[in-house]
Design a protein around this motif. Structure first.
Motif, PDB file in Angstrom:
ATOM      1  N   ILE A 116       0.869  -1.171   0.000  1.00  0.00           N
ATOM      2  CA  ILE A 116       0.000   0.000   0.000  1.00  0.00           C
ATOM      3  C   ILE A 116       0.904   1.218   0.000  1.00  0.00           C
ATOM      4  CG2 ILE A 116      -1.810   1.241   1.219  1.00  0.00           C
ATOM      5  CD1 ILE A 116      -2.644  -1.426   2.440  1.00  0.00           C
ATOM      6  N   VAL A 129      -6.430  -2.311   1.964  1.00  0.00           N
ATOM      7  CA  VAL A 129      -6.216  -3.351   2.970  1.00  0.00           C
ATOM      8  C   VAL A 129      -7.148  -4.532   2.693  1.00  0.00           C
ATOM      9  CG1 VAL A 129      -6.360  -3.929   5.418  1.00  0.00           C
ATOM     10  CG2 VAL A 129      -5.381  -1.744   4.719  1.00  0.00           C
ATOM     11  N   GLN A 163      -7.541   3.704   1.633  1.00  0.00           N
ATOM     12  CA  GLN A 163      -6.561   2.799   2.216  1.00  0.00           C
ATOM     13  C   GLN A 163      -7.232   1.543   2.739  1.00  0.00           C
ATOM     14  OE1 GLN A 163      -4.178   4.879   5.087  1.00  0.00           O
ATOM     15  NE2 GLN A 163      -3.151   6.102   3.516  1.00  0.00           N
ATOM     16  N   GLN A 191       1.699   5.414  -0.723  1.00  0.00           N
ATOM     17  CA  GLN A 191       1.042   6.679  -0.441  1.00  0.00           C
ATOM     18  C   GLN A 191       0.132   7.083  -1.595  1.00  0.00           C
ATOM     19  OE1 GLN A 191       3.466  10.189  -0.573  1.00  0.00           O
ATOM     20  NE2 GLN A 191       2.847  10.602   1.511  1.00  0.00           N
ATOM     21  N   THR A 230       1.910   5.674   4.483  1.00  0.00           N
ATOM     22  CA  THR A 230       0.469   5.800   4.276  1.00  0.00           C
ATOM     23  C   THR A 230      -0.179   6.777   5.250  1.00  0.00           C
ATOM     24  OG1 THR A 230       0.294   3.811   5.579  1.00  0.00           O
ATOM     25  CG2 THR A 230      -0.024   3.579   3.226  1.00  0.00           C
ATOM     26  N   THR A 231       0.474   7.082   6.348  1.00  0.00           N
ATOM     27  CA  THR A 231      -0.196   7.939   7.330  1.00  0.00           C
ATOM     28  C   THR A 231       0.013   9.417   7.070  1.00  0.00           C
ATOM     29  OG1 THR A 231       1.712   7.783   8.781  1.00  0.00           O
ATOM     30  CG2 THR A 231      -0.085   6.257   9.184  1.00  0.00           C
ATOM     31  N   ILE A 261       2.995  -6.725   9.240  1.00  0.00           N
ATOM     32  CA  ILE A 261       2.892  -5.410   8.618  1.00  0.00           C
ATOM     33  C   ILE A 261       4.272  -4.768   8.625  1.00  0.00           C
ATOM     34  CG2 ILE A 261       2.051  -3.034   8.887  1.00  0.00           C
ATOM     35  CD1 ILE A 261      -0.058  -5.941   9.939  1.00  0.00           C
ATOM     36  N   PHE A 294       5.720  -1.295   8.258  1.00  0.00           N
ATOM     37  CA  PHE A 294       5.172   0.050   8.337  1.00  0.00           C
ATOM     38  C   PHE A 294       6.312   1.050   8.170  1.00  0.00           C
ATOM     39  CE2 PHE A 294       3.743   3.717  10.889  1.00  0.00           C
ATOM     40  CZ  PHE A 294       2.491   3.927  10.365  1.00  0.00           C
ATOM     41  N   MET A 342       3.193  -0.926   4.195  1.00  0.00           N
ATOM     42  CA  MET A 342       2.524   0.373   4.146  1.00  0.00           C
ATOM     43  C   MET A 342       3.601   1.444   4.094  1.00  0.00           C
ATOM     44  SD  MET A 342      -0.549  -0.093   6.846  1.00  0.00           S
ATOM     45  CE  MET A 342      -1.726  -1.447   6.665  1.00  0.00           C
TER      46      MET A 342
END
Lengths: 503, 357
Positions: free
Chosen positions: A95, A163, A159, A97, A179-180, A205, A207, A176
């Protein structure tokens, strides 16, 4: 260096092993024999400055780049990931951005994309709906209607669709990547609970984030990248945020913010009751020598306020005056002529011209209307002055700006404005996507400008940064000006105003 | 085997990217060498004069179109406009009017169409390909309207002086083409305007936010393209000695091939006039050489088509090489990589990264 506690306590085999992976580009070693293990059911955070090698490794695992040497093992079998599709078959899901969703298709179609439920050539809409609903429920997004078009969804919801897609193909590791950074606080919390759900199902995950407080909150283990290598892998709790920064940059970064004993001068720009399509009834005044911060959630009208000041959005009401003189900006050229500069939010898309040289990027605005005979010589002098003045690290002024680091690109954009000496400089997310060291330099530059009498306006999503720099902070919410806070306010005070909580 | 060829092609492409102009010159050299060896009539003073004379109109228009394409625009109308301006000049001259006045009329018509293209693109925001496709047809129609009865002959005796005469063995059209190319080279390389052209092609949004008057620049580019076409029309019709509404069919194609062979990036933001001149010569010598060695004229279309597609594929390869090499040095390498997948995405790929808080 590899954390031993986890290894000892769990007899598990790592699901994914990166063994001595290197990636050479002509003249550059992007990855130098890195080793990473991903265990089932862990949240493994990758951090590091930009260009440290995280993204290159992700690309290799995603099958969009081939490593120069090294192995990838999945469930202890050597795999040669040949394509993104192959990566997916091996249980790796990504995943990014920039989400790879198809805006014109429905939520259900997006989730099942490539794995459609069908009888012969016919898609089964009912079964697809049920399947999508079920997957969304599992990650706590049961309220999302599978029939909605993805184009209408928020970033957070998109998002969730990604998922759910990963769950549909039963991905074992979900990457990810940043992504935040486009999510607000609540949405990040939501994502974290999704991550916990995935973890409880035994999925891993990976991250990747620049927000270290998030990393601290969610990580089981943390791997730190630096200059194409790995500094080490640590258990969460072994490192404080400062410890992470130290390992990432290899030095202490303290006192990043300059002291705020600046003296303010006269008012440079005043706005009275201005409204545009996106903001309404904003009153503000900006003084020379003062750094004014603008806070607010994503979409609160911060950037739109900047656009209005810079003549990009048409005013539907209100007035802008500079030095007591009423201004009417038909476009940004008028604003520039009046002495306003804007360092835009999206450096790559709006700030730099990546293909062109450092010199050209610095002098583009300055050169407008300069005499034909002398401008080119002067432009070189100007570029030299700013390259040394702002210590822009570039091999030459003829270097393509796109090849510099983010921090140096941003310095070029700032230099462009300093060259025309505006009375007021608007900076929209000036430190987004630039590394820690460059941020500290940027803060020094901003402070210096204010001290030299420029009025500085900063929009930033990074609250500590805003509080560290600004003399006062204007808070926006839903296009409205919520109030002005002092530079010594707390994060909580700003947030409660930004989120509209009544105290 | 294929993979070796592939790798060779890519590494060669890397060299080519390093010096685009040298690579184009190399292609030209190989081409000329080939035809020199296969035809005794190729490398003669007469033939060189002949080819450069006929290539001059491609150079004149190509120089202007190079700027248009660097700014991510396109002008398809040049071929038809060549015919319309040409027959206008011829028809005015055939009525016994002063020759220079008829030339001026041709150039004015070119300017008019250029302004029309500019207005459509800038004012009405019609995509360049559609806008100029429309004016392509309009101009062709006008050419036939001016001379309903096919080819215009009976022109004054001095009509052909400009197109066929020469100065110390150098044909006038070549001199005109060199002057025009020098002008556009100067405009592009030495002036603020030229920087703005590159800036708009490289990143239009940045250019706008930097205070560049984008609309003005783009309008002027189409205007200049029309003007240059008007000049080329005078040169060409003078050389042909008649007003023919059928000329210039496929001319826009030759121009675009020349520009792209010359190294102007399809994605905009890069390109040089010198490259376009070499590109035009490649196109010219290819056609002439094939003619001399007795290849049927229809094959020339095939050859030009192949040349265009090869140039574009090469362009893609070299671009990929370069962006892979710069991935590590790039801040947001992800964006950069994405570009290689879709050259159009340059400039609008966002660059948001998180922040350390």
């Amino acid at each position: 260096m590899v954390a031993s506690a986890k290894l000892v306590s769990s007899p598990m085999q790592p699901f994914l092993q990166v063994v001595e992976i290197s990636k050479m580009f002509p003249g550059v070693q992007a990855l130098d024999a890195v080793n990473v293990d991903i265990f089932p059911g862990e949240v493994h955070c990758w951090i590091g400055e930009n260009g440290a090698g995280k993204s290159t490794l992700v690309k290799i695992l995603a099958g969009s780049m081939t490593p120069s040497s090294g192995q990838i093992r999945i469930s202890d079998e050597i795999q040669d990931i040949s394509s993104p599709h192959h990566a997916q078959q091996l249980g790796l899901s990504f995943i990014f951005q920039e989400l790879s969703v198809v805006n014109g298709l429905s939520v259900a179609d997006n989730i099942l994309l490539g794995n459609e439920l069908s009888r012969g050539p016919l898609v089964l809409p009912k079964a697809s709906f049920v399947r999508a609903k079920e997957l969304l429920m599992r990650i706590g997004f049961g309220s999302l209607d599978p029939n909605r078009k993805v184009g209408q969804l928020s970033t957070a919801e998109k998002q969730a669709v990604m998922v759910a897609r990963a769950l549909n193909i039963d991905a074992k590791v979900i990457f990810m990547d940043e992504t935040t950074s486009t999510l607000d606080r609540d949405e990040v919390e939501n994502l974290f609970s999704v991550i916990r759900t995935l973890k409880s199902e035994g999925r891993s995950i990976v991250f990747i984030s620049h927000r270290l407080n998030e990393v601290e909150k969610i990580a089981d283990r943390i791997t730190i990248f630096k200059d194409g290598g790995i500094v080490g892998t640590y258990n969460s709790g072994e490192l404080s945020i400062n410890g992470m920064i130290r390992k990432m940059v290899g030095r202490d970064i303290e006192h990043t913010f300059p002291t705020k004993n600046r003296t303010f001068g006269k008012s440079v720009l005043e706005v009275k009751n201005i409204s545009t399509a996106k903001i309404s009834n904003v009153n503000l005044a900006f003084q020379s020598g003062k750094i004014t911060g603008i806070a607010g959630l994503v979409g609160s009208g911060r950037t739109e306020l900047m656009s209005a000041l810079f003549g990009l959005d048409r005013l539907t009401a209100g007035s802008i005056s500079m030095g007591g003189e009423l201004q009417r900006f038909r476009n940004c050229r008028d604003a520039i002529r009046a002495g306003i500069g804007l360092v835009p939010e999206d450096r790559r898309g709006q700030g730099i011209i990546g293909l062109r040289s450092v010199e050209e990027n610095i002098s583009i605005t300055w050169a407008i209307g300069k005499p034909l005979r002398s401008w080119k010589r002067d432009s070189v002098v100007l570029a030299k002055k700013f390259i040394s003045g702002l210590s822009i690290k570039t091999p030459s002024m003829g270097k393509q700006v796109g090849q510099l680091s983010g921090g140096n690109q941003q310095k070029c954009v700032v230099a462009r404005w300093l060259a025309v000496a505006p009375g007021i400089l608007l900076l929209d997310e000036p430190t987004r996507g630039i590394d820690v060291g460059a941020k500290a330099e940027m803060y020094q530059i901003i402070d210096q400008l204010a001290r030299e009498g420029m009025a500085v306006v900063i929009v930033s999503s990074d609250l500590p940064e805003l509080l560290g720099l600004a003399d006062e902070i204007a808070v926006m919410r839903e296009g409205l000006f919520m109030g002005m806070l002092g530079g010594d306010s707390s994060e909580e005070e700003v947030m409660s105003l930004a989120m509209g909580e009544v105290k | 085997m294929l993979s070796i060829v592939f790798r060779k092609l890519r590494s060669w492409g890397r060299v080519m990217r390093g010096n685009q102009l040298m690579a184009s010159l190399f292609i030209l050299f190989v081409l000329m060498l080939f035809f020199t060896m296969t035809s005794s009539r190729f490398l003669t003073w007469d033939n060189m004069q002949n080819v450069t004379r006929s290539t001059s109109s491609v150079v004149i228009v190509g120089s202007a179109v190079t700027l248009v394409m660097i700014a991510r625009g396109l002008d398809l109308s040049v071929g038809s406009l060549l015919a319309a301006s040409g027959v206008l000049a011829a028809s005015i001259a055939s009525h016994g009017t002063n020759l220079w006045l008829s030339y001026l009329a041709a150039i004015a018509l070119g300017a008019l169409f250029g302004a029309l293209n500019g207005t459509l693109v800038v004012g009405f925001k019609v995509t360049p390909i559609i806008a100029t496709l429309g004016t392509l047809n309009i101009a062709r129609g006008m050419a036939y309207l001016v001379t309903p009865s096919a080819i215009l002959v009976g022109l004054p005796s001095n009509w052909s002086d400009l197109g066929t005469g020469s100065f110390f063995q150098i044909p006038y059209p070549v001199i005109i083409a060199v002057v025009i190319a020098l002008f556009f080279g100067w405009l592009l390389g030495r002036t603020v305007f030229g920087r703005h052209v590159y800036a708009i092609g490289g990143n239009e949004e940045t250019a706008r936010l930097s205070g560049v008057n984008i609309r003005k620049v783009i309008f002027l580019l189409y205007l200049m393209s029309g003007l240059a076409t008007g000049i080329a029309a005078v040169v060409l019709t003078s050389r042909l000695g008649s007003g023919d509404p059928n000329i210039g069919v496929g001319f826009e194609f030759q121009v675009i091939v020349a520009v792209i062979l010359g190294g102007t990036s399809l994605a905009g933001g890069e390109g040089r006039i010198a490259g376009t001149i070499v590109g035009a010569l490649i196109v010219g010598f290819l056609g002439n050489g094939l003619n001399l060695i007795g290849v049927e004229p229809f094959w020339q279309y095939v050859a030009q088509g192949v040349a265009l597609i090869a140039a574009v594929i090469l362009d893609r390869f070299t671009r990929r090489e370069r962006s892979e090499a710069s991935v590590r040095r790039e801040v947001n390498s992800k964006d950069n990589f994405d570009k290689t997948e879709d050259p159009k995405s340059i400039g609008n790929s966002a660059s948001h990264q998180g922040e350390i808080s």
